[in-house]
Design a protein around this motif. Structure first.
Motif, mmCIF file in Angstrom:
data_model
loop_
_atom_site.group_PDB
_atom_site.id
_atom_site.type_symbol
_atom_site.label_atom_id
_atom_site.label_comp_id
_atom_site.label_asym_id
_atom_site.label_seq_id
_atom_site.Cartn_x
_atom_site.Cartn_y
_atom_site.Cartn_z
ATOM 1 N N ILE A 1 1.584 -10.453 -3.326
ATOM 2 C CA ILE A 1 0.188 -10.155 -3.628
ATOM 3 C C ILE A 1 0.107 -9.529 -5.013
ATOM 4 N N ALA A 2 -0.698 -10.131 -5.888
ATOM 5 C CA ALA A 2 -0.920 -9.607 -7.236
ATOM 6 C C ALA A 2 -2.397 -9.283 -7.396
ATOM 7 N N ILE A 3 -2.692 -8.324 -8.260
ATOM 8 C CA ILE A 3 -4.068 -7.902 -8.512
ATOM 9 C C ILE A 3 -4.383 -8.070 -9.989
ATOM 10 N N THR A 4 -5.568 -8.620 -10.274
ATOM 11 C CA THR A 4 -6.051 -8.707 -11.648
ATOM 12 C C THR A 4 -7.478 -8.168 -11.691
ATOM 13 N N GLY A 5 -7.818 -7.578 -12.815
ATOM 14 C CA GLY A 5 -9.158 -7.023 -13.001
ATOM 15 C C GLY A 5 -9.207 -5.558 -12.621
ATOM 16 N N LEU B 1 2.366 -3.137 9.501
ATOM 17 C CA LEU B 1 2.800 -3.487 8.146
ATOM 18 C C LEU B 1 3.675 -2.428 7.479
ATOM 19 N N GLN B 2 3.723 -1.224 8.012
ATOM 20 C CA GLN B 2 4.389 -0.092 7.353
ATOM 21 C C GLN B 2 5.763 -0.430 6.789
ATOM 22 N N SER B 3 6.619 -0.990 7.596
ATOM 23 C CA SER B 3 7.993 -1.239 7.151
ATOM 24 C C SER B 3 8.141 -2.542 6.379
ATOM 25 N N ALA B 4 7.081 -3.349 6.319
ATOM 26 C CA ALA B 4 7.168 -4.658 5.672
ATOM 27 C C ALA B 4 6.699 -4.652 4.221
ATOM 28 N N VAL B 5 6.020 -3.592 3.787
ATOM 29 C CA VAL B 5 5.392 -3.546 2.461
ATOM 30 C C VAL B 5 6.357 -2.978 1.426
ATOM 31 N N ARG B 6 6.506 -3.702 0.314
ATOM 32 C CA ARG B 6 7.349 -3.258 -0.798
ATOM 33 C C ARG B 6 6.599 -3.502 -2.111
ATOM 34 N N VAL B 7 6.841 -2.642 -3.083
ATOM 35 C CA VAL B 7 6.329 -2.859 -4.432
ATOM 36 C C VAL B 7 7.487 -3.361 -5.268
ATOM 37 N N VAL C 1 3.903 -6.170 -8.266
ATOM 38 C CA VAL C 1 3.217 -6.911 -7.220
ATOM 39 C C VAL C 1 3.611 -6.292 -5.889
ATOM 40 N N VAL C 2 2.861 -6.609 -4.852
ATOM 41 C CA VAL C 2 3.181 -6.154 -3.508
ATOM 42 C C VAL C 2 3.835 -7.307 -2.781
ATOM 43 N N SER C 3 4.923 -7.030 -2.122
ATOM 44 C CA SER C 3 5.620 -8.022 -1.321
ATOM 45 C C SER C 3 5.573 -7.572 0.129
ATOM 46 N N VAL C 4 5.175 -8.468 1.020
ATOM 47 C CA VAL C 4 5.107 -8.155 2.442
ATOM 48 C C VAL C 4 5.985 -9.144 3.192
ATOM 49 N N ALA C 5 6.986 -8.622 3.883
ATOM 50 C CA ALA C 5 7.886 -9.471 4.662
ATOM 51 C C ALA C 5 7.140 -9.991 5.882
#
Length: 117
Positions: free
Chosen positions: A5-9, A29-35, A51-55
């Motif tokens: 997941i990427a953010i623009t603006g 989602l707690q353990s799946a979220v990484r920056v 970006v945010v990476s979610v397993a």
């Protein structure tokens, strides 16, 4: 497999931090979220934006991500766009211009062929 997941603006760093906090507040989602850092393109001189990476594993993580990300987008006051990449597909969702972000995000996470990409 991961959803990226990427953010623009808007304030991209602030919005990214807000998104990470929002996603990590979800039990599923707690353990799946990484920056992480995006890969650097040949035309870029410095490091890529975070970006945010979610397993995405079993147990409904994809559904939880789609629901949580959709709620986060509806709560935004700034004009941000979120790009979600998973299953070799990408969708860009504009917080101000998409009435049903969950449908679009779910299609990408599920690998639905009807995303238009």
């Amino acid at each position: 497999m991961d959803a990226v997941i990427a953010i623009t603006g808007g304030d991209e760093v602030g919005e990214l931090a807000a998104l990470v906090g929002w996603l990590r507040a979800e039990r599923e989602l707690q353990s799946a979220v990484r920056v992480r850092r995006k890969d650097i393109a040949e035309t870029e001189l410095g490091s890529g934006l975070d970006v945010v990476s979610v397993a995405l594993g079993s147990g409904g993580v994809g559904v939880a991500l789609a629901q949580s990300l959709s709620a986060w987008l509806r709560a935004r006051r700034s004009d941000v766009k979120v790009t979600v990449t998973a299953n070799g597909r990408t969708v860009e969702v504009d917080a101000r211009r998409v009435s049903d972000p969950m449908d679009l995000i779910s299609r990408v996470l599920d690998g639905d062929d009807d995303t238009g990409n």
